[in-house]
Design an enzyme around this catalytic site. Structure first.
Site, PDB file in Angstrom:
ATOM      1  N   LYS A  21       0.831  -1.213   0.000  1.00 17.92           N
ATOM      2  CA  LYS A  21       0.000   0.000   0.000  1.00 17.92           C
ATOM      3  C   LYS A  21       0.867   1.266   0.000  1.00 17.92           C
ATOM      4  O   LYS A  21       0.641   2.170  -0.794  1.00 17.92           O
ATOM      5  CB  LYS A  21      -0.929   0.031   1.229  1.00 17.92           C
ATOM      6  CG  LYS A  21      -1.838  -1.172   1.363  1.00 17.92           C
ATOM      7  CD  LYS A  21      -2.740  -1.052   2.576  1.00 17.92           C
ATOM      8  CE  LYS A  21      -2.048  -1.089   3.922  1.00 17.92           C
ATOM      9  NZ  LYS A  21      -1.367  -2.344   4.258  1.00 17.92           N
ATOM     10  N   ARG A  71      -9.740   1.134   8.628  1.00 19.65           N
ATOM     11  CA  ARG A  71      -9.294  -0.211   8.995  1.00 19.65           C
ATOM     12  C   ARG A  71     -10.460  -1.065   9.461  1.00 19.65           C
ATOM     13  O   ARG A  71     -10.283  -2.253   9.695  1.00 19.65           O
ATOM     14  CB  ARG A  71      -8.306  -0.155  10.159  1.00 19.65           C
ATOM     15  CG  ARG A  71      -6.978   0.435   9.805  1.00 19.65           C
ATOM     16  CD  ARG A  71      -6.241  -0.510   8.905  1.00 19.65           C
ATOM     17  NE  ARG A  71      -5.064  -1.087   9.455  1.00 19.65           N
ATOM     18  CZ  ARG A  71      -3.849  -0.552   9.295  1.00 19.65           C
ATOM     19  NH1 ARG A  71      -3.670   0.564   8.648  1.00 19.65           N
ATOM     20  NH2 ARG A  71      -2.805  -1.175   9.767  1.00 19.65           N
ATOM     21  N   ARG A 112      11.798  -5.650   5.160  1.00 23.67           N
ATOM     22  CA  ARG A 112      11.559  -4.223   4.892  1.00 23.67           C
ATOM     23  C   ARG A 112      12.488  -3.328   5.721  1.00 23.67           C
ATOM     24  O   ARG A 112      12.715  -3.565   6.897  1.00 23.67           O
ATOM     25  CB  ARG A 112      10.107  -3.873   5.220  1.00 23.67           C
ATOM     26  CG  ARG A 112       9.850  -2.373   5.173  1.00 23.67           C
ATOM     27  CD  ARG A 112       8.405  -2.043   5.153  1.00 23.67           C
ATOM     28  NE  ARG A 112       7.685  -2.506   6.326  1.00 23.67           N
ATOM     29  CZ  ARG A 112       6.378  -2.400   6.459  1.00 23.67           C
ATOM     30  NH1 ARG A 112       5.649  -1.868   5.506  1.00 23.67           N
ATOM     31  NH2 ARG A 112       5.780  -2.828   7.544  1.00 23.67           N
ATOM     32  N   ARG A 153      11.128  -1.296  11.128  1.00 23.12           N
ATOM     33  CA  ARG A 153      10.002  -0.898  11.959  1.00 23.12           C
ATOM     34  C   ARG A 153       9.862  -1.822  13.164  1.00 23.12           C
ATOM     35  O   ARG A 153      10.053  -3.021  13.055  1.00 23.12           O
ATOM     36  CB  ARG A 153       8.704  -0.923  11.117  1.00 23.12           C
ATOM     37  CG  ARG A 153       8.470   0.389  10.422  1.00 23.12           C
ATOM     38  CD  ARG A 153       7.341   0.377   9.458  1.00 23.12           C
ATOM     39  NE  ARG A 153       6.101  -0.235   9.919  1.00 23.12           N
ATOM     40  CZ  ARG A 153       4.977  -0.251   9.212  1.00 23.12           C
ATOM     41  NH1 ARG A 153       4.945   0.328   8.020  1.00 23.12           N
ATOM     42  NH2 ARG A 153       3.902  -0.828   9.667  1.00 23.12           N
ATOM     43  N   ARG A 181      -0.522  -8.630  13.639  1.00 19.39           N
ATOM     44  CA  ARG A 181      -1.074  -7.665  12.668  1.00 19.39           C
ATOM     45  C   ARG A 181      -1.902  -8.398  11.622  1.00 19.39           C
ATOM     46  O   ARG A 181      -2.948  -7.923  11.197  1.00 19.39           O
ATOM     47  CB  ARG A 181       0.064  -6.890  11.990  1.00 19.39           C
ATOM     48  CG  ARG A 181       0.681  -5.850  12.908  1.00 19.39           C
ATOM     49  CD  ARG A 181       2.025  -5.402  12.422  1.00 19.39           C
ATOM     50  NE  ARG A 181       1.994  -4.730  11.144  1.00 19.39           N
ATOM     51  CZ  ARG A 181       3.046  -4.619  10.333  1.00 19.39           C
ATOM     52  NH1 ARG A 181       4.202  -5.171  10.662  1.00 19.39           N
ATOM     53  NH2 ARG A 181       2.948  -3.973   9.213  1.00 19.39           N
TER      54      ARG A 181
HETATM   55  P1  AP5 Z   1       4.754  -1.534   1.941  1.00 20.14           P
HETATM   56  O1  AP5 Z   1       4.383  -0.699   0.769  1.00 20.14           O
HETATM   57  O2  AP5 Z   1       5.505  -0.884   3.047  1.00 20.14           O
HETATM   58  O3  AP5 Z   1       3.476  -2.315   2.503  1.00 20.14           O
HETATM   59  P2  AP5 Z   1       2.179  -1.779   3.224  1.00 20.14           P
HETATM   60  O4  AP5 Z   1       1.017  -2.452   2.596  1.00 20.14           O
HETATM   61  O5  AP5 Z   1       2.181  -0.283   3.265  1.00 20.14           O
HETATM   62  O6  AP5 Z   1       2.403  -2.416   4.643  1.00 20.14           O
HETATM   63  P3  AP5 Z   1       2.375  -1.812   6.102  1.00 20.14           P
HETATM   64  O7  AP5 Z   1       3.090  -2.803   6.955  1.00 20.14           O
HETATM   65  O8  AP5 Z   1       2.850  -0.393   6.161  1.00 20.14           O
HETATM   66  O9  AP5 Z   1       0.845  -1.855   6.389  1.00 20.14           O
HETATM   67  P4  AP5 Z   1       0.147  -1.875   7.722  1.00 20.14           P
HETATM   68  O10 AP5 Z   1      -1.237  -1.672   7.294  1.00 20.14           O
HETATM   69  O11 AP5 Z   1       0.410  -3.035   8.580  1.00 20.14           O
HETATM   70  O12 AP5 Z   1       0.848  -0.667   8.535  1.00 20.14           O
HETATM   71  P5  AP5 Z   1       0.458   0.833   8.832  1.00 20.14           P
HETATM   72  O13 AP5 Z   1       1.680   1.610   8.764  1.00 20.14           O
HETATM   73  O14 AP5 Z   1      -0.719   1.266   8.045  1.00 20.14           O
HETATM   74  O15 AP5 Z   1       5.594  -2.792   1.385  1.00 20.14           O
HETATM   75  C1  AP5 Z   1       6.080  -3.778   2.289  1.00 20.14           C
HETATM   76  C2  AP5 Z   1       7.431  -4.335   1.792  1.00 20.14           C
HETATM   77  O16 AP5 Z   1       7.192  -5.032   0.574  1.00 20.14           O
HETATM   78  C3  AP5 Z   1       8.472  -3.243   1.464  1.00 20.14           C
HETATM   79  O17 AP5 Z   1       9.738  -3.669   1.887  1.00 20.14           O
HETATM   80  C4  AP5 Z   1       8.406  -3.109  -0.057  1.00 20.14           C
HETATM   81  O18 AP5 Z   1       9.646  -2.723  -0.596  1.00 20.14           O
HETATM   82  C5  AP5 Z   1       8.000  -4.525  -0.487  1.00 20.14           C
HETATM   83  N1  AP5 Z   1       7.173  -4.542  -1.702  1.00 20.14           N
HETATM   84  C6  AP5 Z   1       6.138  -3.723  -2.011  1.00 20.14           C
HETATM   85  N2  AP5 Z   1       5.596  -4.065  -3.203  1.00 20.14           N
HETATM   86  C7  AP5 Z   1       6.306  -5.142  -3.649  1.00 20.14           C
HETATM   87  C8  AP5 Z   1       6.236  -5.965  -4.813  1.00 20.14           C
HETATM   88  N3  AP5 Z   1       5.313  -5.736  -5.769  1.00 20.14           N
HETATM   89  N4  AP5 Z   1       7.121  -6.976  -4.938  1.00 20.14           N
HETATM   90  C9  AP5 Z   1       8.057  -7.205  -3.961  1.00 20.14           C
HETATM   91  N5  AP5 Z   1       8.196  -6.451  -2.844  1.00 20.14           N
HETATM   92  C10 AP5 Z   1       7.317  -5.433  -2.683  1.00 20.14           C
HETATM   93  O19 AP5 Z   1      -0.048   0.727  10.329  1.00 20.14           O
HETATM   94  C11 AP5 Z   1       0.834   0.416  11.387  1.00 20.14           C
HETATM   95  C12 AP5 Z   1       0.081   0.424  12.700  1.00 20.14           C
HETATM   96  O20 AP5 Z   1      -0.472   1.726  12.949  1.00 20.14           O
HETATM   97  C13 AP5 Z   1      -1.117  -0.521  12.797  1.00 20.14           C
HETATM   98  O21 AP5 Z   1      -0.737  -1.825  13.154  1.00 20.14           O
HETATM   99  C14 AP5 Z   1      -1.959   0.170  13.866  1.00 20.14           C
HETATM  100  O22 AP5 Z   1      -1.430  -0.061  15.145  1.00 20.14           O
HETATM  101  C15 AP5 Z   1      -1.762   1.640  13.547  1.00 20.14           C
HETATM  102  N6  AP5 Z   1      -2.766   2.155  12.604  1.00 20.14           N
HETATM  103  C16 AP5 Z   1      -2.529   2.658  11.359  1.00 20.14           C
HETATM  104  N7  AP5 Z   1      -3.666   3.043  10.781  1.00 20.14           N
HETATM  105  C17 AP5 Z   1      -4.657   2.790  11.667  1.00 20.14           C
HETATM  106  C18 AP5 Z   1      -6.068   2.964  11.632  1.00 20.14           C
HETATM  107  N8  AP5 Z   1      -6.699   3.476  10.570  1.00 20.14           N
HETATM  108  N9  AP5 Z   1      -6.775   2.548  12.702  1.00 20.14           N
HETATM  109  C19 AP5 Z   1      -6.176   2.044  13.793  1.00 20.14           C
HETATM  110  N10 AP5 Z   1      -4.844   1.853  13.890  1.00 20.14           N
HETATM  111  C20 AP5 Z   1      -4.090   2.226  12.839  1.00 20.14           C
END
Ligand code: AP5
Length: 221
Positions: free
Chosen positions: A13, A88, A127, A160, A171
Protein backbone atom coordinates in the site's frame (compact mmCIF):
# COMPACT_ATOMS: atom_id res chain seq x y z
CA UNK A 1 -9.28 12.08 -7.20
CA UNK A 2 -10.00 10.42 -3.87
CA UNK A 3 -8.72 6.90 -3.45
CA UNK A 4 -8.42 4.34 -0.66
CA UNK A 5 -5.83 1.57 -0.51
CA UNK A 6 -6.91 -1.54 1.36
CA UNK A 7 -4.73 -4.61 1.75
CA UNK A 8 -2.92 -6.65 4.36
CA UNK A 9 0.22 -5.49 6.14
CA UNK A 10 3.02 -5.70 3.55
CA UNK A 11 0.67 -5.77 0.56
CA UNK A 12 2.49 -2.75 -0.90
CA UNK A 13 0.00 0.00 0.00
CA UNK A 14 2.72 2.47 1.00
CA UNK A 15 4.93 1.79 -2.02
CA UNK A 16 2.07 2.11 -4.50
CA UNK A 17 0.36 5.04 -2.74
CA UNK A 18 3.60 7.01 -2.81
CA UNK A 19 3.95 6.47 -6.58
CA UNK A 20 0.33 7.26 -7.29
CA UNK A 21 0.45 10.44 -5.20
CA UNK A 22 3.47 11.62 -7.17
CA UNK A 23 1.98 10.81 -10.57
CA UNK A 24 -1.39 12.51 -9.98
CA UNK A 25 -0.24 15.23 -7.53
CA UNK A 26 -2.39 13.91 -4.71
CA UNK A 27 -1.83 14.05 -0.95
CA UNK A 28 -0.74 10.69 0.47
CA UNK A 29 -2.39 10.30 3.85
CA UNK A 30 -0.86 7.36 5.70
CA UNK A 31 -2.15 6.90 9.23
CA UNK A 32 0.79 4.58 9.97
CA UNK A 33 3.30 7.27 8.91
CA UNK A 34 1.52 9.95 10.95
CA UNK A 35 1.53 7.73 14.04
CA UNK A 36 5.17 6.64 13.64
CA UNK A 37 6.26 10.27 13.29
CA UNK A 38 4.31 11.15 16.44
CA UNK A 39 6.02 8.28 18.29
CA UNK A 40 9.48 9.44 17.16
CA UNK A 41 8.73 12.99 18.22
CA UNK A 42 7.25 11.76 21.53
CA UNK A 43 4.15 13.92 21.09
CA UNK A 44 0.98 13.32 23.12
CA UNK A 45 -0.45 11.36 20.16
CA UNK A 46 2.74 9.30 19.93
CA UNK A 47 2.69 8.46 23.63
CA UNK A 48 -1.01 7.52 23.44
CA UNK A 49 -0.60 5.19 20.47
CA UNK A 50 2.89 3.65 20.68
CA UNK A 51 1.89 0.61 22.74
CA UNK A 52 -0.94 -0.35 20.35
CA UNK A 53 1.39 -0.14 17.36
CA UNK A 54 4.15 -2.12 19.05
CA UNK A 55 1.68 -4.94 19.74
CA UNK A 56 0.22 -4.80 16.23
CA UNK A 57 -3.20 -3.78 17.56
CA UNK A 58 -5.40 -1.12 16.02
CA UNK A 59 -5.26 2.29 17.66
CA UNK A 60 -8.74 3.13 19.08
CA UNK A 61 -11.21 4.74 16.67
CA UNK A 62 -11.69 7.69 19.10
CA UNK A 63 -8.08 8.67 18.40
CA UNK A 64 -7.84 7.86 14.69
CA UNK A 65 -11.12 9.32 13.40
CA UNK A 66 -10.58 12.93 14.63
CA UNK A 67 -6.98 12.71 13.39
CA UNK A 68 -8.15 11.92 9.86
CA UNK A 69 -10.97 14.48 10.02
CA UNK A 70 -8.40 17.20 10.71
CA UNK A 71 -5.90 15.91 8.14
CA UNK A 72 -8.46 15.89 5.31
CA UNK A 73 -9.19 19.56 5.91
CA UNK A 74 -5.58 20.49 5.16
CA UNK A 75 -4.84 22.44 2.01
CA UNK A 76 -2.88 19.70 0.22
CA UNK A 77 -5.95 17.41 0.30
CA UNK A 78 -8.08 19.89 -1.64
CA UNK A 79 -6.83 18.59 -5.00
CA UNK A 80 -7.42 14.97 -3.98
CA UNK A 81 -5.93 12.36 -1.67
CA UNK A 82 -4.95 8.76 -1.24
CA UNK A 83 -5.78 7.10 2.05
CA UNK A 84 -3.24 4.43 2.98
CA UNK A 85 -4.08 2.63 6.22
CA UNK A 86 -7.48 4.22 6.78
CA UNK A 87 -10.20 3.00 7.15
CA UNK A 88 -9.29 -0.21 9.00
CA UNK A 89 -12.77 -1.25 10.07
CA UNK A 90 -16.41 -0.56 9.24
CA UNK A 91 -16.81 2.10 11.96
CA UNK A 92 -13.95 4.09 10.43
CA UNK A 93 -15.40 3.58 6.93
CA UNK A 94 -18.81 4.85 8.03
CA UNK A 95 -17.28 7.87 9.70
CA UNK A 96 -15.29 8.61 6.54
CA UNK A 97 -18.45 8.47 4.44
CA UNK A 98 -20.06 10.98 6.83
CA UNK A 99 -17.01 13.25 6.83
CA UNK A 100 -16.88 13.35 3.03
CA UNK A 101 -20.61 13.93 2.78
CA UNK A 102 -20.29 17.00 5.01
CA UNK A 103 -17.50 18.25 2.73
CA UNK A 104 -19.65 17.56 -0.34
CA UNK A 105 -17.11 15.02 -1.58
CA UNK A 106 -17.15 11.33 -2.50
CA UNK A 107 -14.65 8.56 -3.12
CA UNK A 108 -13.62 7.55 -6.64
CA UNK A 109 -12.09 4.12 -6.10
CA UNK A 110 -11.19 1.69 -3.32
CA UNK A 111 -8.28 -0.51 -4.34
CA UNK A 112 -7.82 -3.80 -2.53
CA UNK A 113 -4.27 -5.06 -2.99
CA UNK A 114 -4.18 -8.87 -2.82
CA UNK A 115 -0.96 -10.66 -1.84
CA UNK A 116 -0.55 -14.13 -0.31
CA UNK A 117 0.23 -14.39 3.42
CA UNK A 118 3.47 -16.23 2.65
CA UNK A 119 4.67 -13.35 0.47
CA UNK A 120 3.69 -10.57 2.88
CA UNK A 121 5.56 -12.26 5.75
CA UNK A 122 8.66 -12.44 3.54
CA UNK A 123 8.30 -8.80 2.48
CA UNK A 124 7.80 -7.47 6.01
CA UNK A 125 10.74 -9.44 7.36
CA UNK A 126 12.97 -7.77 4.76
CA UNK A 127 11.56 -4.22 4.89
CA UNK A 128 13.67 -1.20 5.81
CA UNK A 129 12.21 2.30 5.99
CA UNK A 130 13.56 5.86 5.99
CA UNK A 131 13.14 7.53 9.35
CA UNK A 132 12.77 10.97 7.75
CA UNK A 133 10.66 10.58 4.60
CA UNK A 134 9.18 7.07 5.13
CA UNK A 135 10.51 5.82 1.77
CA UNK A 136 10.34 2.02 1.74
CA UNK A 137 13.15 -0.40 0.78
CA UNK A 138 13.59 -4.14 0.93
CA UNK A 139 16.76 -6.12 1.63
CA UNK A 140 15.51 -8.84 -0.75
CA UNK A 141 15.06 -6.68 -3.82
CA UNK A 142 15.10 -2.92 -3.39
CA UNK A 143 18.23 -1.71 -1.63
CA UNK A 144 19.34 1.91 -1.26
CA UNK A 145 22.41 3.01 -3.23
CA UNK A 146 24.36 3.61 0.01
CA UNK A 147 23.81 1.09 2.79
CA UNK A 148 21.60 2.47 5.58
CA UNK A 149 21.01 5.83 3.84
CA UNK A 150 17.85 6.93 2.03
CA UNK A 151 18.30 7.66 -1.70
CA UNK A 152 15.77 10.51 -1.61
CA UNK A 153 16.54 12.50 1.54
CA UNK A 154 19.76 10.91 2.97
CA UNK A 155 17.82 10.05 6.15
CA UNK A 156 18.76 6.97 8.21
CA UNK A 157 17.07 3.66 7.40
CA UNK A 158 15.65 1.44 10.13
CA UNK A 159 13.48 -1.64 10.69
CA UNK A 160 10.00 -0.90 11.96
CA UNK A 161 9.30 -1.99 15.56
CA UNK A 162 6.18 -3.83 14.36
CA UNK A 163 8.06 -5.84 11.72
CA UNK A 164 9.20 -8.36 14.37
CA UNK A 165 7.98 -11.90 13.70
CA UNK A 166 5.52 -12.10 16.61
CA UNK A 167 4.05 -8.66 15.87
CA UNK A 168 3.64 -9.44 12.17
CA UNK A 169 1.63 -12.49 13.21
CA UNK A 170 -0.72 -10.38 15.34
CA UNK A 171 -1.07 -7.67 12.67
CA UNK A 172 -2.15 -10.31 10.18
CA UNK A 173 -4.70 -11.70 12.66
CA UNK A 174 -6.15 -8.22 13.27
CA UNK A 175 -6.28 -7.61 9.53
CA UNK A 176 -8.10 -10.91 8.84
CA UNK A 177 -10.71 -10.09 11.48
CA UNK A 178 -11.55 -6.60 10.17
CA UNK A 179 -11.01 -7.09 6.45
CA UNK A 180 -14.08 -9.09 5.34
CA UNK A 181 -16.76 -6.66 6.62
CA UNK A 182 -14.74 -3.68 5.37
CA UNK A 183 -14.36 -5.12 1.88
CA UNK A 184 -18.08 -5.96 1.88
CA UNK A 185 -18.90 -2.38 2.87
CA UNK A 186 -17.14 -0.99 -0.20
CA UNK A 187 -18.37 -3.78 -2.48
CA UNK A 188 -21.90 -2.70 -1.64
CA UNK A 189 -20.99 0.82 -2.68
CA UNK A 190 -19.69 -0.60 -5.98
CA UNK A 191 -16.36 1.21 -5.85
CA UNK A 192 -14.10 -1.66 -4.79
CA UNK A 193 -11.56 -3.04 -7.26
CA UNK A 194 -9.28 -5.97 -6.46
CA UNK A 195 -5.70 -5.63 -7.68
CA UNK A 196 -3.13 -8.40 -7.83
CA UNK A 197 -0.35 -7.04 -5.63
CA UNK A 198 2.19 -9.72 -6.58
CA UNK A 199 4.74 -9.33 -9.35
CA UNK A 200 7.15 -6.47 -9.92
CA UNK A 201 6.28 -3.09 -8.39
CA UNK A 202 6.13 -1.33 -11.78
CA UNK A 203 3.66 -3.85 -13.22
CA UNK A 204 1.38 -3.59 -10.18
CA UNK A 205 1.57 0.20 -10.51
CA UNK A 206 0.56 0.10 -14.20
CA UNK A 207 -2.49 -1.99 -13.32
CA UNK A 208 -3.43 0.44 -10.55
CA UNK A 209 -3.11 3.45 -12.87
CA UNK A 210 -5.31 1.77 -15.47
CA UNK A 211 -8.04 1.11 -12.90
CA UNK A 212 -7.81 4.56 -11.33
CA UNK A 213 -8.00 6.34 -14.68
CA UNK A 214 -10.95 4.24 -15.79
CA UNK A 215 -12.86 5.09 -12.60
CA UNK A 216 -11.98 8.74 -12.91
CA UNK A 217 -13.08 9.03 -16.53
CA UNK A 218 -16.34 7.21 -15.79
CA UNK A 219 -17.09 9.66 -12.98
CA UNK A 220 -16.36 12.69 -15.16
CA UNK A 221 -18.75 11.59 -17.94
P1 AP5 B 1 4.75 -1.53 1.94
O1 AP5 B 1 4.38 -0.70 0.77
O2 AP5 B 1 5.50 -0.88 3.05
O3 AP5 B 1 3.48 -2.32 2.50
P2 AP5 B 1 2.18 -1.78 3.22
O4 AP5 B 1 1.02 -2.45 2.60
O5 AP5 B 1 2.18 -0.28 3.27
O6 AP5 B 1 2.40 -2.42 4.64
P3 AP5 B 1 2.38 -1.81 6.10
O7 AP5 B 1 3.09 -2.80 6.96
O8 AP5 B 1 2.85 -0.39 6.16
O9 AP5 B 1 0.84 -1.86 6.39
P4 AP5 B 1 0.15 -1.87 7.72
O10 AP5 B 1 -1.24 -1.67 7.29
O11 AP5 B 1 0.41 -3.04 8.58
O12 AP5 B 1 0.85 -0.67 8.53
P5 AP5 B 1 0.46 0.83 8.83
O13 AP5 B 1 1.68 1.61 8.76
O14 AP5 B 1 -0.72 1.27 8.05
O15 AP5 B 1 5.59 -2.79 1.38
C1 AP5 B 1 6.08 -3.78 2.29
C2 AP5 B 1 7.43 -4.33 1.79
O16 AP5 B 1 7.19 -5.03 0.57
C3 AP5 B 1 8.47 -3.24 1.46
O17 AP5 B 1 9.74 -3.67 1.89
C4 AP5 B 1 8.41 -3.11 -0.06
O18 AP5 B 1 9.65 -2.72 -0.60
C5 AP5 B 1 8.00 -4.53 -0.49
N1 AP5 B 1 7.17 -4.54 -1.70
C6 AP5 B 1 6.14 -3.72 -2.01
N2 AP5 B 1 5.60 -4.06 -3.20
C7 AP5 B 1 6.31 -5.14 -3.65
C8 AP5 B 1 6.24 -5.96 -4.81
N3 AP5 B 1 5.31 -5.74 -5.77
N4 AP5 B 1 7.12 -6.98 -4.94
C9 AP5 B 1 8.06 -7.21 -3.96
N5 AP5 B 1 8.20 -6.45 -2.84
C10 AP5 B 1 7.32 -5.43 -2.68
O19 AP5 B 1 -0.05 0.73 10.33
C11 AP5 B 1 0.83 0.42 11.39
C12 AP5 B 1 0.08 0.42 12.70
O20 AP5 B 1 -0.47 1.73 12.95
C13 AP5 B 1 -1.12 -0.52 12.80
O21 AP5 B 1 -0.74 -1.82 13.15
C14 AP5 B 1 -1.96 0.17 13.87
O22 AP5 B 1 -1.43 -0.06 15.14
C15 AP5 B 1 -1.76 1.64 13.55
N6 AP5 B 1 -2.77 2.15 12.60
C16 AP5 B 1 -2.53 2.66 11.36
N7 AP5 B 1 -3.67 3.04 10.78
C17 AP5 B 1 -4.66 2.79 11.67
C18 AP5 B 1 -6.07 2.96 11.63
N8 AP5 B 1 -6.70 3.48 10.57
N9 AP5 B 1 -6.77 2.55 12.70
C19 AP5 B 1 -6.18 2.04 13.79
N10 AP5 B 1 -4.84 1.85 13.89
C20 AP5 B 1 -4.09 2.23 12.84
Amino acid sequence: MRIIFLGSPGAGKGVQAQRLAKKYHLAQVSTGDILRKATRQKTKLGLQTQSYMEKGELVPDEIIIPLIAERLKEKDCAHGFILDGFPRNVTQAEMLTEMLKKMNLSLDTVLNLKVSTEKVIKRLSARIVCQSCEAVYNTEGHLPQVKGICDYCSGPLYRREDDKEETIENRLKVYEKEMIPLVEYYKRKEILVEIKGEGIVEKVFQNICAVVEKGWLKKKQ
